[in-house]
Every structure is written in structure tokens, then in C-alpha cells.
Write a protein that holds these residues in place. Sequence first.
Motif, PDB file in Angstrom:
ATOM      1  N   UNK A  54       0.733  -1.284   0.118  1.00  0.00           N
ATOM      2  CA  UNK A  54       0.027  -0.051   0.157  1.00  0.00           C
ATOM      3  C   UNK A  54       0.767   1.126   0.026  1.00  0.00           C
ATOM      4  N   UNK A  55       0.181   2.577  -0.187  1.00  0.00           N
ATOM      5  CA  UNK A  55       0.970   3.605  -0.261  1.00  0.00           C
ATOM      6  C   UNK A  55       0.809   4.499   0.890  1.00  0.00           C
ATOM      7  N   UNK A  56       1.755   5.310   1.260  1.00  0.00           N
ATOM      8  CA  UNK A  56       1.367   5.989   2.418  1.00  0.00           C
ATOM      9  C   UNK A  56       1.522   5.396   3.804  1.00  0.00           C
ATOM     10  N   UNK A  57       2.002   4.346   3.984  1.00  0.00           N
ATOM     11  CA  UNK A  57       1.804   3.499   5.301  1.00  0.00           C
ATOM     12  C   UNK A  57       1.967   2.253   5.338  1.00  0.00           C
ATOM     13  N   UNK A  58       1.368   1.437   6.119  1.00  0.00           N
ATOM     14  CA  UNK A  58       1.555   0.022   6.250  1.00  0.00           C
ATOM     15  C   UNK A  58       0.090  -0.815   6.541  1.00  0.00           C
ATOM     16  N   UNK A  59      -0.106  -1.964   5.818  1.00  0.00           N
ATOM     17  CA  UNK A  59      -1.320  -2.452   6.045  1.00  0.00           C
ATOM     18  C   UNK A  59      -1.249  -4.023   5.904  1.00  0.00           C
ATOM     19  N   UNK A  60      -2.202  -4.609   6.347  1.00  0.00           N
ATOM     20  CA  UNK A  60      -2.363  -6.030   6.144  1.00  0.00           C
ATOM     21  C   UNK A  60      -3.845  -6.316   6.236  1.00  0.00           C
ATOM     22  N   UNK A  61      -4.187  -7.723   5.530  1.00  0.00           N
ATOM     23  CA  UNK A  61      -5.446  -8.035   5.281  1.00  0.00           C
ATOM     24  C   UNK A  61      -5.778  -9.126   6.243  1.00  0.00           C
ATOM     25  N   UNK A  62      -6.993  -9.204   6.748  1.00  0.00           N
ATOM     26  CA  UNK A  62      -7.367 -10.420   7.698  1.00  0.00           C
ATOM     27  C   UNK A  62      -8.633 -10.959   6.999  1.00  0.00           C
ATOM     28  N   UNK A  76     -11.696  -4.230   3.082  1.00  0.00           N
ATOM     29  CA  UNK A  76     -11.418  -3.527   4.136  1.00  0.00           C
ATOM     30  C   UNK A  76      -9.790  -3.915   4.980  1.00  0.00           C
ATOM     31  N   UNK A  77      -9.161  -3.190   5.238  1.00  0.00           N
ATOM     32  CA  UNK A  77      -7.763  -3.631   5.946  1.00  0.00           C
ATOM     33  C   UNK A  77      -7.443  -3.110   6.990  1.00  0.00           C
ATOM     34  N   UNK A  78      -6.272  -3.770   7.734  1.00  0.00           N
ATOM     35  CA  UNK A  78      -6.054  -3.130   9.239  1.00  0.00           C
ATOM     36  C   UNK A  78      -4.714  -2.319   8.769  1.00  0.00           C
ATOM     37  N   UNK A  79      -5.075  -1.059   8.781  1.00  0.00           N
ATOM     38  CA  UNK A  79      -4.220   0.035   8.206  1.00  0.00           C
ATOM     39  C   UNK A  79      -3.868   1.039   9.270  1.00  0.00           C
ATOM     40  N   UNK A  80      -3.344   0.669  10.414  1.00  0.00           N
ATOM     41  CA  UNK A  80      -3.009   1.896  11.352  1.00  0.00           C
ATOM     42  C   UNK A  80      -1.556   2.166  11.500  1.00  0.00           C
ATOM     43  N   UNK A  81      -0.467   1.546  10.625  1.00  0.00           N
ATOM     44  CA  UNK A  81       0.862   1.933  10.846  1.00  0.00           C
ATOM     45  C   UNK A  81       0.921   2.902   9.982  1.00  0.00           C
ATOM     46  N   UNK A  82       2.351   3.810  10.106  1.00  0.00           N
ATOM     47  CA  UNK A  82       2.744   4.822   9.304  1.00  0.00           C
ATOM     48  C   UNK A  82       3.570   4.253   8.228  1.00  0.00           C
ATOM     49  N   UNK A  83       4.539   3.237   8.600  1.00  0.00           N
ATOM     50  CA  UNK A  83       5.348   2.429   7.876  1.00  0.00           C
ATOM     51  C   UNK A  83       4.946   1.072   7.227  1.00  0.00           C
ATOM     52  N   UNK A  84       5.722   0.618   6.539  1.00  0.00           N
ATOM     53  CA  UNK A  84       5.595  -1.032   6.321  1.00  0.00           C
ATOM     54  C   UNK A  84       5.280  -1.951   7.060  1.00  0.00           C
ATOM     55  N   UNK A  85       4.507  -2.402   7.016  1.00  0.00           N
ATOM     56  CA  UNK A  85       4.333  -3.570   7.978  1.00  0.00           C
ATOM     57  C   UNK A  85       5.366  -4.889   7.866  1.00  0.00           C
TER      58      UNK A  85
END
Length: 351
Positions: A54-62, A76-85
Motif C-alpha cells: 500500500x501507499x503512504x503507510x503499512x497495512x495487512x488483510x485479515x 477493508x484492511x488493518x491500516x494503522x501503521x505509518x510505515x511498512x508492516x
Amino acid sequence: MSWRSSFRCSKFRHVFGKPATRERSYDGLPITRSVHDNHFCSANPCFIAVVTECNGGGSFLVLPIHQTGRVDPQQPRVCGHRGRVLDVKWNPFDDHCVASCSEDCTVKIWDIPLCGVQQNLTRARKTLTGHTRRVGLIEWHPTAENLLLSSAYDYKVRYYFLAFKSVVLMPIYHRYPSEALLLSVSFNSDGSRLAVTSKDRRVRVLDPRTGTILQVSSSKSHRANKVLYIGGLKMLLSTGSSMWNHRQIVLWDPDDLSEPLYEEDLDGAAGVLFPFYDPDTHMLYLAGKGDGNIRFYELSNEKPYINFLTEYRSLLPQKGLGEIQKCSYTSKPPLLTDKNTLTIGSCTLSD
């Protein structure tokens, strides 16, 4: 003179891997393109978590484990990080709790609703701070609930006690920075010992309560990358490379790392080998990113300790790997077979 057969009796007559059909796979996943040496895939009996691009942060799918098929691009994703997960791990005591770490120097604990993620999840239950550089590795304690270990590129290893309102940190310090930058960690079955591999490519056994180093490998012919406790057999297994850059598997006695019990060169490929062990059948699965095969071995307490069974072959390279415990499933391990498809592979055993 006594006669002894040169043939070994195995408990398995046939072992083979079978990929799931397209209807039982997840199709259309934007899997991360990060080159970090982690699984990027974690599974439990309810959900599968996959790190995405993703762009502009980090996310993962559940994704719910039963809802297979084509994945909506707007899922929908879990996308609360500001950098790559960089790593995701499910809590072994709670199937609806997952931890993630990121390049934004934080570790986050997420609560997943019973019905799954229905809208973008941006607020974590806890945000764990303390590291000053990217966090590359997390691991839950196998027997102590709410205890999480993290390792970062600031050369510190920390324990987070999540049951307390204020997070309690217990750093484990090492003498040299190359010893503290961990590449892999593995707890033994009761959590009383911790095996790690570090940037200096040695295997170490620590007391996780105090951080004391109990054993250090001294083999110059093996540069370890990943390590795994072999439950029930009182052995350690590490994967890495030889002095000639051949990929290796090595078995150790965790009470004496001065000399390996067994050492075998596999091939000259460059990908990192990830080991998965099934303590019920004493079977070992070896797979690597970029590989199209998974090797099956049987481990025992008698020499030569490890015996090759067969291997599963595919034309598609793996992007990440994970495993589902056998509480209600026979699939082990799930495979990311290409950049857009997650296939749950099954292994069939026959006595």
C-alpha cells in the motif's frame, strides 16, 4: 556377526502435498513486495493475515479462513501503521487478537471482530513504543498469556507485558550490536528457553527471564539464518548457508552448541529457508521464498536424526509462508504461491 538391515523402517508409506483448488484459494491479493526475511503470512483456526502492498503507510488483510475465492480490491484492511508492516503474529491464546510490527518503530495489538474486518481498522487496542528504529520481528510467548517479544534495528530486544495498564519493558542487552540484531527467534515448548540467530550468523540459547546467554554455537562452517526448537526431541534446527554459499540444515543439542549433531548441504539457491515442524508426526517442512518446492523430512532421536521423505513441487514461487495448527484442520502449511494468489496447501499422510 550380527546382521542389520540397511533399510530404515518409516511410519509413513506415502507423503505428498496437494494444492487447494481455485475455489478454496484466495485470489487477487496485493501481497507486499518487501524483501524483509519474514513470513508475511500468519494463520489461525479463524483467520489468515497477509501483509499487503500500500501507499503512504503499512497495512495487512485479515480474511476469514472459510471465505475463499476472489478478494475484493476494496477489501477493508488493518491500516494503522505509518510505515511498512514487517511481521504479523496471531495471539496463541486469543484467535481474535493479532500483533503487528512496522518500520514506524511501533508494535500494535489489534482486536479483530467476530465477523471479521468489515471496515478499515485504524485504531489499535494498544500501541507499544520504546524502540527507536524499525521493528523487524515479534513473537508471542507459548505458555504465558499477554507476553510479547519484539526485536528492532536499535539492537534491543524487549518484552511487553500486555496485562498491565502501563506497558512493562524488559530489555535484553547483548555485548555487541551484531549479537542483538536478531534474524529469528524460537521458544521451547514451555517457554523456559529462547533460541535466536543474530546478524553474526550464530545460534544462541538464552534464558528469557534474565537475558543471560547460556550457549553459543562456534561452528565456522555454518552461517545460521533461521532457528527452530524441535519439541519433544530436545533438539534445535537451524537453516542457513555454508562457507561455499550452499543452503544448509543443521541439527544441534541445545545444551551443547559446540558441535552440530547433523549437517547437510541442500542446494545453491539464494532464498532463505523457513522451517516448520509438526511435533505429532515428527515431520519437518522446509520451504523458501522464491522456491517452487517444499521438502518433507522425518526427524527422530536415532542417527542420522533426519531422513528425507519427498518434496512438493510447483511452478509458482512462494512469496511467504505460514502454518495452521491442527486443532481442526489438516492443512499445513499454507503457501503464498505467487504475487496475487494465496493457496492453502494440504499434506496427506498414510500409514
